[in-house]
Design an enzyme around this catalytic site. Structure first.
Site, mmCIF file in Angstrom:
data_model
loop_
_atom_site.group_PDB
_atom_site.id
_atom_site.type_symbol
_atom_site.label_atom_id
_atom_site.label_comp_id
_atom_site.label_asym_id
_atom_site.label_seq_id
_atom_site.Cartn_x
_atom_site.Cartn_y
_atom_site.Cartn_z
ATOM 1 N N VAL A 183 7.514 3.213 -2.447
ATOM 2 C CA VAL A 183 8.925 3.449 -2.131
ATOM 3 C C VAL A 183 9.822 3.156 -3.331
ATOM 4 C CG1 VAL A 183 10.861 2.519 -0.786
ATOM 5 C CG2 VAL A 183 8.771 3.225 0.358
ATOM 6 N N GLU A 222 13.823 4.063 4.517
ATOM 7 C CA GLU A 222 13.151 5.142 3.782
ATOM 8 C C GLU A 222 12.213 5.895 4.728
ATOM 9 O OE1 GLU A 222 13.464 6.349 0.565
ATOM 10 O OE2 GLU A 222 12.246 7.811 1.657
ATOM 11 N N CYS A 250 2.447 2.097 7.001
ATOM 12 C CA CYS A 250 3.652 2.062 7.842
ATOM 13 C C CYS A 250 3.392 2.083 9.346
ATOM 14 C CB CYS A 250 4.569 3.216 7.453
ATOM 15 S SG CYS A 250 5.280 2.971 5.824
ATOM 16 N N LYS A 260 -5.100 9.106 4.338
ATOM 17 C CA LYS A 260 -4.856 10.536 4.518
ATOM 18 C C LYS A 260 -5.080 11.227 3.172
ATOM 19 C CE LYS A 260 0.111 10.742 3.713
ATOM 20 N NZ LYS A 260 1.397 11.165 4.212
HETATM 21 N N1 LIG Z 1 4.656 3.521 1.640
HETATM 22 C C1 LIG Z 1 5.360 4.292 2.432
HETATM 23 O O1 LIG Z 1 4.988 5.445 2.730
HETATM 24 C C2 LIG Z 1 6.659 3.816 3.019
HETATM 25 C C3 LIG Z 1 7.529 4.741 3.630
HETATM 26 C C4 LIG Z 1 8.739 4.293 4.162
HETATM 27 C C5 LIG Z 1 9.053 2.936 4.120
HETATM 28 N N2 LIG Z 1 8.181 2.049 3.548
HETATM 29 C C6 LIG Z 1 8.570 0.635 3.488
HETATM 30 O O2 LIG Z 1 8.987 0.328 2.162
HETATM 31 C C7 LIG Z 1 8.587 -0.997 1.804
HETATM 32 C C8 LIG Z 1 7.739 -0.962 0.542
HETATM 33 O O3 LIG Z 1 6.554 -0.258 0.813
HETATM 34 P P1 LIG Z 1 5.587 0.235 -0.351
HETATM 35 O O4 LIG Z 1 4.530 1.045 0.292
HETATM 36 O O5 LIG Z 1 6.376 0.842 -1.448
HETATM 37 O O6 LIG Z 1 5.006 -1.173 -0.854
HETATM 38 P P2 LIG Z 1 4.072 -1.462 -2.119
HETATM 39 O O7 LIG Z 1 3.185 -2.587 -1.726
HETATM 40 O O8 LIG Z 1 3.464 -0.188 -2.616
HETATM 41 O O9 LIG Z 1 5.098 -1.952 -3.237
HETATM 42 C C9 LIG Z 1 5.768 -3.170 -3.211
HETATM 43 C C10 LIG Z 1 5.978 -3.618 -4.651
HETATM 44 O O10 LIG Z 1 6.864 -4.736 -4.668
HETATM 45 C C11 LIG Z 1 6.443 -5.596 -5.707
HETATM 46 N N3 LIG Z 1 7.070 -6.917 -5.545
HETATM 47 C C12 LIG Z 1 6.703 -7.961 -4.762
HETATM 48 N N4 LIG Z 1 7.536 -9.004 -4.944
HETATM 49 C C13 LIG Z 1 8.459 -8.615 -5.854
HETATM 50 C C14 LIG Z 1 9.578 -9.243 -6.454
HETATM 51 N N5 LIG Z 1 9.930 -10.496 -6.153
HETATM 52 N N6 LIG Z 1 10.298 -8.534 -7.339
HETATM 53 C C15 LIG Z 1 9.962 -7.284 -7.670
HETATM 54 N N7 LIG Z 1 8.904 -6.629 -7.142
HETATM 55 C C16 LIG Z 1 8.163 -7.297 -6.253
HETATM 56 C C17 LIG Z 1 4.933 -5.571 -5.584
HETATM 57 O O11 LIG Z 1 4.288 -6.063 -6.759
HETATM 58 C C18 LIG Z 1 4.697 -4.070 -5.346
HETATM 59 O O12 LIG Z 1 4.530 -3.361 -6.565
HETATM 60 C C19 LIG Z 1 7.897 -1.557 3.043
HETATM 61 O O13 LIG Z 1 8.815 -2.269 3.811
HETATM 62 C C20 LIG Z 1 7.430 -0.325 3.777
HETATM 63 O O14 LIG Z 1 7.317 -0.534 5.159
HETATM 64 C C21 LIG Z 1 7.019 2.458 2.990
#
Ligand SMILES: NC(=O)c1ccc[n+]([C@@H]2O[C@H](COP(=O)([O-])OP(=O)(O)OC[C@H]3O[C@@H](n4cnc5c(N)ncnc54)[C@H](O)[C@@H]3O)[C@@H](O)[C@H]2O)c1
Length: 438
Positions: A11, A147, A261, A322
């Site tokens: 995201v 998102e 998710c 997927k």
């Molecule tokens: N992946 C999806 O398809 C999707 C879609 C919609 C919403 N979301 C939501 O978005 C959020 C993020 O999901 P994601 O899949 O991108 O997660 P992810 O695990 O891919 O990425 C999270 C990132 O945050 C970093 N992080 C952790 N602590 C941090 C800090 N203190 N400062 C800076 N960076 C830090 C991690 O190292 C990691 O790179 C979640 O709440 C998820 O539910 C995800």
């Protein structure tokens, strides 16, 4: 505008790159040194179509750093896109969100808009607003901006979103958010822009994801019933989909949903509803159906072989949750492989994209192959876990010529039943008759 984005995951990074594409100056922060070094070297640390290209095209407007103070102190808007994984009881773990918020609060010296993109339980943004502004000399404007991107099409989903939902309650932050997103609301993007209160915005995210998960569990249950009574789920969904009220999306029967998710967002909403003594019973059922569906291929093979899977060679085609992603979070392949190993099976694996991540999880417990041909050679059965194009287009006759016994357990209904018959396969798929023409 000057934007900082906390988190360079699926995201955060996609958001950052797309905001740069529409003209903003974006600094990305992460705590993962490897990710930041990779990004600084011009490489994309995750697999997401088009993302690396867009990173290069906008490299003048993108900076990557581990130094959060540098990123947050000068930003007009700070996006928070860190993970909100599930806790053991199903509730959402907000530790990463609060860590970033603490870092923002201790760094920022001027009024700032903080946008929560992470999926957080309803009410979190209001709590954050209080928490930020308690004992603070500057004002923090908290915005909920959930998102909706899907992995595999994340760049397109972000540039051409079905809607932008903004939970915003003060005039100043309303103005900033409208200005920030303005380029996406006009041609060629034309995104509908919806302003609402923060709680409703948070609820839109959960209600949307849980509805989609429910649709999947519903059709999977109908598919299981079709198997029992001899109907064909593909014909059934075809017939249903002509009704515009139902549509044809998310009606593919299979081995359930996974990913980062749907599993956690269904559990988090269910947990929240229970804690408020207002249990969402449909969501509870959705979670339960999915839990069983994920291991359907294993259960079918176990019953076909009368529990005797010891020493059987099983090829797993598709490891990610997927196609078109390297993400293994909550992938059904993991549960099935664990069970097969517990029963003494020898497991071969192949995936076009997710092999490296799978290797990190299973190391030398399974055998890794570079192609379908190699993975299925001399095996007793194949489990198809994703509908990757490469699997759908595979020559069915090769299963017969390469495998020891051509037994296919297809969790994504990749093949036509007549084609499976012609190729002389044993072919089990979801919600359809089993072909036994081996
Ligand atoms: N992946 C999806 O398809 C999707 C879609 C919609 C919403 N979301 C939501 O978005 C959020 C993020 O999901 P994601 O899949 O991108 O997660 P992810 O695990 O891919 O990425 C999270 C990132 O945050 C970093 N992080 C952790 N602590 C941090 C800090 N203190 N400062 C800076 N960076 C830090 C991690 O190292 C990691 O790179 C979640 O709440 C998820 O539910 C995800």
């Amino acid at each position: 505008m000057k934007v900082a984005v906390a988190g360079t995951g699926y995201v955060g990074l996609v958001t950052a790159v797309c905001l740069a594409e529409i003209g903003h100056e974006v600094t990305c922060v992460d705590v993962d040194q490897k990710k930041i070094e990779c990004l600084q070297a011009g490489k994309c640390p995750i697999y997401e179509p088009e993302l690396e290209n867009l990173m290069h095209q906008n490299k003048e407007r993108l900076t990557y750093t581990l130094d959060y103070q540098r990123a947050y102190q000068n930003a007009d808007v700070i996006f928070v896109g860190v993970g909100t994984p599930e806790r053991y009881d199903g509730s959402a773990n907000l530790d990463y969100v609060y860590t970033v918020c603490r870092q923002i609060k201790e760094t920022v010296q001027k009024d700032t808009v903080v946008v929560i993109k992470s999926t957080v339980p309803i009410g979190t943004n209001d709590e954050l607003e209080k928490w930020f502004n308690d004992n603070s000399t500057v004002h923090f404007y908290i915005v909920s901006n959930p998102e909706f991107l899907a992995q595999g099409t994340a760049v397109h989903d972000t540039l051409y979103p079905a809607r932008i939902v903004v939970g915003v309650q003060e005039d100043y932050s309303k103005e900033i958010m409208a200005k920030l997103y303005y380029p996406l609301t006009v041609a060629p993007y034309l995104a509908p822009y919806l302003e609402m209160d923060r709680k409703s915005a948070e609820m839109v995210k959960y209600a949307s994801n849980d509805f989609l998960a429910l649709k999947i569990s519903y059709i999977n249950e109908i598919a299981n019933f079709c198997e029992k009574i001899g109907a064909d789920i593909e014909r059934v969904t075809q017939g249903m989909s002509y009704d515009k009220r139902i549509g044809d999306k998310f009606l593919n029967a299979g081995i359930g949903y996974g990913g980062s998710c749907f599993p956690k967002d269904t559990k988090a909403l269910h947990w929240l509803s229970q804690s408020l003594d207002c249990e969402l019973k449909t969501i509870k059922a959705c979670i339960e159906v999915n839990k069983n569906q994920r291991i359907k291929l294993f259960e079918k093979a176990r019953s076909d072989f009368d529990n005797q899977l010891n020493g059987k060679k099983v090829a797993i085609l598709g490891l990610s949750f997927k196609p078109n992603t390297d993400d293994l979070r909550e992938a059904p392949s993991i549960d099935n492989v664990r069970l097969l190993l517990d029963y003494g099976a020898i497991v071969h694996v192949y995936d076009p994209i997710a092999m490296d991540n799978f290797r990190r999880l299973f190391q030398d417990e399974v055998f890794y192959f570079d192609s379908i041909d190699q993975a299925i050679k001399d095996t007793d059965m194949v489990f198809i876990m994703t509908e990757a194009e490469e699997f759908r287009k595979y020559d069915l006759n090769k299963y017969r010529t390469l495998m020891k016994t051509p037994r296919i357990y297809d969790g994504r209904n990749c093949y036509d039943l007549i084609a499976a018959e012609k190729a002389h396969l044993y072919y089990y798929s979801i919600g359809r008759r089993t072909v036994d023409n081996g």
